[in-house]
Design a protein around this motif. Structure first.
Motif, PDB file in Angstrom:
ATOM      1  N   HIS A 284      -3.835  17.357   1.313  1.00  0.00           N
ATOM      2  CA  HIS A 284      -4.690  17.202   0.125  1.00  0.00           C
ATOM      3  C   HIS A 284      -5.948  16.394   0.461  1.00  0.00           C
ATOM      4  O   HIS A 284      -5.895  15.477   1.277  1.00  0.00           O
ATOM      5  CB  HIS A 284      -3.884  16.478  -0.963  1.00  0.00           C
TER       6      HIS A 284
ATOM      7  N   LEU B 201      -1.945  -9.329   9.421  1.00  0.00           N
ATOM      8  CA  LEU B 201      -3.369  -9.188   9.120  1.00  0.00           C
ATOM      9  C   LEU B 201      -4.196  -9.182  10.412  1.00  0.00           C
ATOM     10  O   LEU B 201      -5.093  -8.345  10.586  1.00  0.00           O
ATOM     11  CB  LEU B 201      -3.803 -10.350   8.220  1.00  0.00           C
TER      12      LEU B 201
ATOM     13  N   PHE C  74       0.841  -1.203   0.000  1.00  0.00           N
ATOM     14  CA  PHE C  74       0.000   0.000   0.000  1.00  0.00           C
ATOM     15  C   PHE C  74       0.883   1.262   0.000  1.00  0.00           C
ATOM     16  O   PHE C  74       0.621   2.223  -0.745  1.00  0.00           O
ATOM     17  CB  PHE C  74      -0.899  -0.037   1.247  1.00  0.00           C
ATOM     18  N   SER C  75       1.939   1.243   0.806  1.00  0.00           N
ATOM     19  CA  SER C  75       2.849   2.408   0.881  1.00  0.00           C
ATOM     20  C   SER C  75       3.484   2.671  -0.474  1.00  0.00           C
ATOM     21  O   SER C  75       3.590   3.835  -0.911  1.00  0.00           O
ATOM     22  CB  SER C  75       3.945   2.158   1.915  1.00  0.00           C
TER      23      SER C  75
ATOM     24  N   PRO D  31      -4.374   8.818   2.891  1.00  0.00           N
ATOM     25  CA  PRO D  31      -3.464   7.683   2.607  1.00  0.00           C
ATOM     26  C   PRO D  31      -2.021   7.985   3.005  1.00  0.00           C
ATOM     27  O   PRO D  31      -1.340   7.093   3.525  1.00  0.00           O
ATOM     28  CB  PRO D  31      -3.568   7.514   1.087  1.00  0.00           C
ATOM     29  N   ILE D  32      -1.584   9.230   2.804  1.00  0.00           N
ATOM     30  CA  ILE D  32      -0.202   9.565   3.198  1.00  0.00           C
ATOM     31  C   ILE D  32      -0.050   9.410   4.715  1.00  0.00           C
ATOM     32  O   ILE D  32       0.936   8.868   5.208  1.00  0.00           O
ATOM     33  CB  ILE D  32       0.175  11.000   2.758  1.00  0.00           C
TER      34      ILE D  32
ATOM     35  N   LEU E 140      -1.711   7.384   6.619  1.00  0.00           N
ATOM     36  CA  LEU E 140      -1.664   5.940   6.915  1.00  0.00           C
ATOM     37  C   LEU E 140      -0.274   5.368   6.632  1.00  0.00           C
ATOM     38  O   LEU E 140       0.254   4.562   7.394  1.00  0.00           O
ATOM     39  CB  LEU E 140      -2.712   5.180   6.093  1.00  0.00           C
ATOM     40  N   VAL E 141       0.326   5.822   5.518  1.00  0.00           N
ATOM     41  CA  VAL E 141       1.679   5.349   5.173  1.00  0.00           C
ATOM     42  C   VAL E 141       2.676   5.793   6.248  1.00  0.00           C
ATOM     43  O   VAL E 141       3.501   4.993   6.715  1.00  0.00           O
ATOM     44  CB  VAL E 141       2.110   5.869   3.782  1.00  0.00           C
ATOM     45  N   VAL E 142       2.583   7.055   6.665  1.00  0.00           N
ATOM     46  CA  VAL E 142       3.517   7.560   7.697  1.00  0.00           C
ATOM     47  C   VAL E 142       3.360   6.761   8.983  1.00  0.00           C
ATOM     48  O   VAL E 142       4.344   6.378   9.629  1.00  0.00           O
ATOM     49  CB  VAL E 142       3.290   9.076   7.940  1.00  0.00           C
TER      50      VAL E 142
ATOM     51  N   TRP F  60      -3.583  -5.912  12.275  1.00  0.00           N
ATOM     52  CA  TRP F  60      -4.282  -4.785  11.640  1.00  0.00           C
ATOM     53  C   TRP F  60      -5.784  -4.882  11.853  1.00  0.00           C
ATOM     54  O   TRP F  60      -6.468  -3.879  12.007  1.00  0.00           O
ATOM     55  CB  TRP F  60      -3.942  -4.697  10.146  1.00  0.00           C
TER      56      TRP F  60
ATOM     57  N   GLU G  31       6.285   0.275  11.997  1.00  0.00           N
ATOM     58  CA  GLU G  31       7.209  -0.756  11.509  1.00  0.00           C
ATOM     59  C   GLU G  31       8.612  -0.472  12.068  1.00  0.00           C
ATOM     60  O   GLU G  31       9.293  -1.375  12.543  1.00  0.00           O
ATOM     61  CB  GLU G  31       7.214  -0.711   9.969  1.00  0.00           C
ATOM     62  N   PHE G  32       9.003   0.793  11.992  1.00  0.00           N
ATOM     63  CA  PHE G  32      10.318   1.193  12.513  1.00  0.00           C
ATOM     64  C   PHE G  32      10.428   0.826  13.997  1.00  0.00           C
ATOM     65  O   PHE G  32      11.395   0.217  14.430  1.00  0.00           O
ATOM     66  CB  PHE G  32      10.510   2.704  12.309  1.00  0.00           C
TER      67      PHE G  32
ATOM     68  N   VAL H  75       0.426  18.878  -0.464  1.00  0.00           N
ATOM     69  CA  VAL H  75       0.220  17.442  -0.701  1.00  0.00           C
ATOM     70  C   VAL H  75      -0.318  16.740   0.550  1.00  0.00           C
ATOM     71  O   VAL H  75      -1.324  16.027   0.465  1.00  0.00           O
ATOM     72  CB  VAL H  75       1.544  16.775  -1.149  1.00  0.00           C
TER      73      VAL H  75
ATOM     74  N   PHE I 171      -5.262  12.663  -1.223  1.00  0.00           N
ATOM     75  CA  PHE I 171      -4.016  11.985  -0.855  1.00  0.00           C
ATOM     76  C   PHE I 171      -3.653  12.110   0.633  1.00  0.00           C
ATOM     77  O   PHE I 171      -2.864  11.325   1.142  1.00  0.00           O
ATOM     78  CB  PHE I 171      -2.847  12.516  -1.697  1.00  0.00           C
TER      79      PHE I 171
ATOM     80  N   TYR J 103       2.212   3.683   9.257  1.00  0.00           N
ATOM     81  CA  TYR J 103       2.731   2.318   9.039  1.00  0.00           C
ATOM     82  C   TYR J 103       4.255   2.311   9.147  1.00  0.00           C
ATOM     83  O   TYR J 103       4.845   1.470   9.839  1.00  0.00           O
ATOM     84  CB  TYR J 103       2.280   1.804   7.667  1.00  0.00           C
ATOM     85  N   LEU J 104       4.896   3.277   8.474  1.00  0.00           N
ATOM     86  CA  LEU J 104       6.368   3.334   8.506  1.00  0.00           C
ATOM     87  C   LEU J 104       6.857   3.537   9.942  1.00  0.00           C
ATOM     88  O   LEU J 104       7.844   2.931  10.367  1.00  0.00           O
ATOM     89  CB  LEU J 104       6.888   4.464   7.619  1.00  0.00           C
TER      90      LEU J 104
ATOM     91  N   LEU K 150      13.649   2.751   5.456  1.00  0.00           N
ATOM     92  CA  LEU K 150      13.095   1.896   6.514  1.00  0.00           C
ATOM     93  C   LEU K 150      13.506   0.442   6.281  1.00  0.00           C
ATOM     94  O   LEU K 150      13.879  -0.264   7.223  1.00  0.00           O
ATOM     95  CB  LEU K 150      11.568   2.000   6.544  1.00  0.00           C
TER      96      LEU K 150
END
Lengths: 144, 665
Positions: B275, B457, A48-49, B281-282, B284-286, B460, B292-293, B272, B278, B288-289, A88
């Motif tokens: 936005h 899964l 997704f990312s 979703p951005i 959510l990505v941040v 989440w 994960e980190f 951006v 976008f 997730y990253l 990452l």
């Protein structure tokens, strides 16, 4: 080489990279749903990312070539995300390596066989697309 | 009635003064200086009004005579109304002075001058500006005499309920500390004086030196250095940047630029990340990253700590002693075995459990500090504002909910940033439903055993379920128990910056310290109690069915049956009330190995248990914090009942449906 040509080449290059990342992202999601491929590890959120980052680059590409800030903003944020994803994965690989040696203490472990995810290559490749950032003062706002 | 006109130079202030007073004006000098003072008198709606035109200034520091005259007049003469004349064509730049005026007085009327010109440059939402500032905002065109009557009418009958500019907590705490020291002084507007002392304002420093309060000056200097250390910048730049953030945020809310203008990197990123399509979703990505980190980088540190304390059993069956084993054997040489076992396998193992979780908590707060200090969290609040309003909270509510992923204790405390009491209570009621770092650890432990191939899964699904429940309950609560709408407010948008390393570490430590202290006391204590229950009565098999803990498990067996929850899990849940991490410790005591735990439950039972852990009562430290913040036992009971009701509902639902479909059994 003219500035316009350099920016154009840079955007074409990044768009190809973004297209590849987009496909990779789709395959990563597909992999976690059971459709495994050899080159994409199964990872829903990772996929997704990649899709979001590459969509931003592709969305901004056209207006970046036209030297408009609107496009450059999307293009650069997309690249920054792609770089962050790659970074990452480099950190994850290093942490895994460290963890492997910690868990191996006292055991008769064979050498660490690193599984390098494609995102790590993308990290280095994405850095090359940053050229428009360094010439951003040549860009302009869209006049209504 | 006395009205003062303030504003930046060249905003049309003199034109406005002339338009209001006409020929009824008197020109002189301010006392003792050669700066021109214009004063006029008029009668409006039967009331005699004196208008004073203050010198044009860009700010209210003590650097120029004009600035000192302006601020002293407002502070000492206390005019009934201050009209801030703003050049609407340069709105963002002019808003800076407004932030300073708002610290001096509550009674401000904003004249958006040159409004006709400004309309060609921006689409301005005057109504929203009024709502956000809580002050009258009147469009004027002074050179055409437009809006003058409305302006005077607003001065006489305006609604003044200004929203205060608040600084970050690190600064606000220090302002309050200085204010408390000034309690016995006969000073007007102590908050303003405290801020100016922190800013190292020479005039205010002189004032305190003359009052003979060197103690306050010393304390202010000390606090100033502390703030500079945290943020890695000098105080004047910092305070100015906080005010600019407010001005920038307000501008973004009320003005939509239509024309060419300078574009900064901050503008580009904001274009951006905020936005409509976008932005989310951005985000959510941040997120997730970030997560994960945290989990991946913490893993080797956790394994190292585990190895040091607990040692390990090799594939060959040989055991490498850890610190706990070594300490046990050493103590057993001069004290009874049971005492050595209690200290080492009870208390010390509890301490080891705390230390094992430390890396994850510290990395989590590290990443949250980076996101906060870089300015991104403010954008998240901005982005989520519309969405959050649907559940009765303003955008800033998302920050306390996000902090909940780290630890519910600081998250509940962070709701203080919400100025509205209703929103604060709603946010506190929802916060415990966000799985904290400790619960996520328990999820990670259980999913790793039961859902090896679908771990992400399952994790989440739990997090998304909790977010869905928070959204749904927020919506329901805001229409029923905590009825009301989120108040409009100005979202500060600081420019993006590379956070200072020192600042990040200070913030990380401030947030982690509380968690560690709580964990170090409660978890170690709970671990000791678990050991005793597993060891007593003397002579039984440790943790066996004849031990107290085994007997409790047997007694509780029917309670968990409808949910597929084993008696051992109920004991773990009970001890999880002290601190969620203890759940893992109890499983280790009761089952010994992960393999034994895997054999004791089906994946469906494990998932039902996960759902129960996701919602059931928050830990005792969170409940204590909720009581501290609300001072209401009823509220604490409400949170406990809310958690149990949700836990029972989802656990029962999952187990019943799963059993019916024959999934995971």
């Amino acid at each position: 080489m003219k500035l316009q040509t350099k920016v154009l080449l840079s955007v074409i290059y990044s768009s190809i990279l973004a297209s590849f990342s987009l496909i990779l992202g789709i395959f990563e999601i597909a992999g976690s749903l059971g459709l495994h491929t050899n080159f994409a590890p199964p990872d829903i959120m990772g996929g997704f990312s990649l899709i979001i980052a590459s969509s931003l680059i592709l969305y901004g590409a056209k207006n970046t070539v036209k030297f408009l800030y609107d496009g450059l903003s999307f293009y650069l944020v997309g690249l920054a995300l792609l770089i962050a994803i790659g970074l990452l994965n480099i950190i994850i690989a290093l942490a895994d390596l460290l963890d492997y040696y910690i868990l191996c203490i006292g055991e008769n472990c064979s050498g660490y066989s690193a599984h390098i995810r494609p995102e790590i290559y993308i990290f280095f490749l994405a850095l090359l697309g940053l050229y428009p950032f360094f010439v951003r003062w040549h860009f302009r706002r869209k006049v209504p | 009635m006395l009205i003062a006109l303030a504003g930046n130079p060249n905003t049309g202030k003199s034109s406005l003064f002339n338009a209001i007073t006409g020929a009824h004006q008197h020109i002189g000098n301010w006392p003792g200086v050669t700066v021109e003072k214009k004063e006029g008198t008029i009668t409006f709606e039967g009331k005699k009004i004196t208008i004073v035109d203050l010198p044009g200034t860009y700010s209210l520091t003590a650097y120029s005579l004009e600035e000192v005259i302006t601020r002293n007049f407002i502070l000492e003469e206390e005019p009934d109304v201050v009209v801030d004349v703003i050049d609407a064509t340069n709105l963002e730049r002019n808003l800076y002075l407004l932030t300073e005026l708002m610290e001096l007085t509550d009674r401000i009327v904003i004249a958006l001058n040159m409004f006709d010109e400004a309309k060609k440059k921006y689409k301005l939402d005057v109504k929203k500006m009024r709502e956000l500032l809580g002050l009258p905002v009147i469009p004027t065109v002074a050179i055409k005499d437009k809006g003058i009557k409305d302006l005077l009418h607003a001065c006489l009958h305006g609604y003044f309920k200004p929203k205060k500019l608040s600084y970050p907590e690190d600064v606000e705490n220090r302002v309050e500390k200085l204010q408390r020291m000034m309690e016995n002084l006969d000073l007007k507007n102590k908050r303003w004086h405290a801020i100016k002392l922190l800013e190292n304002d020479s005039e205010v420093r002189k004032k305190f030196a003359n009052l003979g309060r060197k103690d306050i000056l010393h304390e202010a200097e000390h606090l100033r250095h502390e703030i500079e250390d945290i943020y890695g910048d000098d105080i004047e730049t910092l305070i100015a940047s906080f005010r600019y953030s407010f001005a920038h945020g307000l501008f973004h809310e009320v003005a939509e630029p239509l024309n060419v203008g300078g574009v900064t990197i901050t503008d580009m990123i904001d274009h951006v990340v905020a936005h409509k399509i976008f932005g989310l979703p951005i985000f959510l990505v941040v997120m997730y990253l970030s997560f994960e980190f945290v989990f991946v980088v913490a893993a080797p540190f956790q394994d190292a700590i585990d190895l040091i304390f607990n040692g390990k059993t090799l594939a060959s069956g040989q055991h490498i002693n850890g610190l706990i084993d070594i300490s046990y054997h050493w103590m057993a040489s001069f004290m009874p075995n049971w005492a050595s076992s209690f200290i080492n396998y009870g208390m010390l193992r509890g301490l080891a459990a705390v230390l094992t979780f430390t890396p994850i908590i510290m990395f989590l707060f590290l990443i949250l500090s980076i996101l906060e200090d870089s300015g991104y969290l403010a954008r998240v609040a901005f982005l989520m504002d519309k969405l959050m309003r649907k559940i009765g909270l303003e955008g800033r509510g998302i920050i306390s909910l996000m902090l909940g992923f780290g630890c519910n204790v600081p998250a509940v405390m962070s709701t203080r940033a919400l100025k509205n009491e209703r929103e604060r209570e709603l946010s506190i009621a929802l916060n415990p439903l966000i799985p904290c770092g400790a619960r996520i650890q328990v999820f990670a432990f259980i999913t790793a055993i039961f859902f090896k191939h679908n771990q992400a899964l399952v994790m989440w699904s739990l997090i998304l379920l909790s977010m869905g429940v928070v959204a749904l309950l927020g919506y329901v609560y805001s229409k029923t128990i905590f009825k009301g709408k989120a108040e409009p407010f100005v979202m500060e948008l600081p420019p993006y910056r590379v956070p200072s390393l020192k600042g990040i570490f200070i913030h990380m430590w401030e947030k982690s310290e509380g968690f560690l202290r709580k964990a170090g006391t409660i978890i170690v204590g709970a671990a000791g109690i678990i050991w005793l229950l597993a060891a007593l009565p003397w002579g039984v098999q440790f943790g066996g069915e004849n031990s107290y803990i085994g007997q409790i498990a047997h007694f509780l067996a029917p309670v968990g049956a409808p949910f597929g929850i084993t008696p051992e899990s109920i004991i773990a849940l009970f001890f999880g009330f002290f601190a969620k991490e203890v759940v893992i410790d109890v499983f280790y005591v009761l089952y010994g190995t992960k393999e034994a735990l895997f054999a004791a439950m089906t994946p469906l039972q494990a998932y039902s248990l996960l759902l129960f852990i996701l919602f059931y009562t928050p830990c005792v430290a969170t409940l204590a914090t909720i009581y501290n913040e609300t001072k209401s036992t009823k509220f604490v009971l409400f949170v406990i009942l809310e958690g149990f009701a949700l836990a029972l509902f989802f656990s029962f639902l999952a187990y019943t449906i799963g059993s019916f479909l024959g999934v995971g059994g």
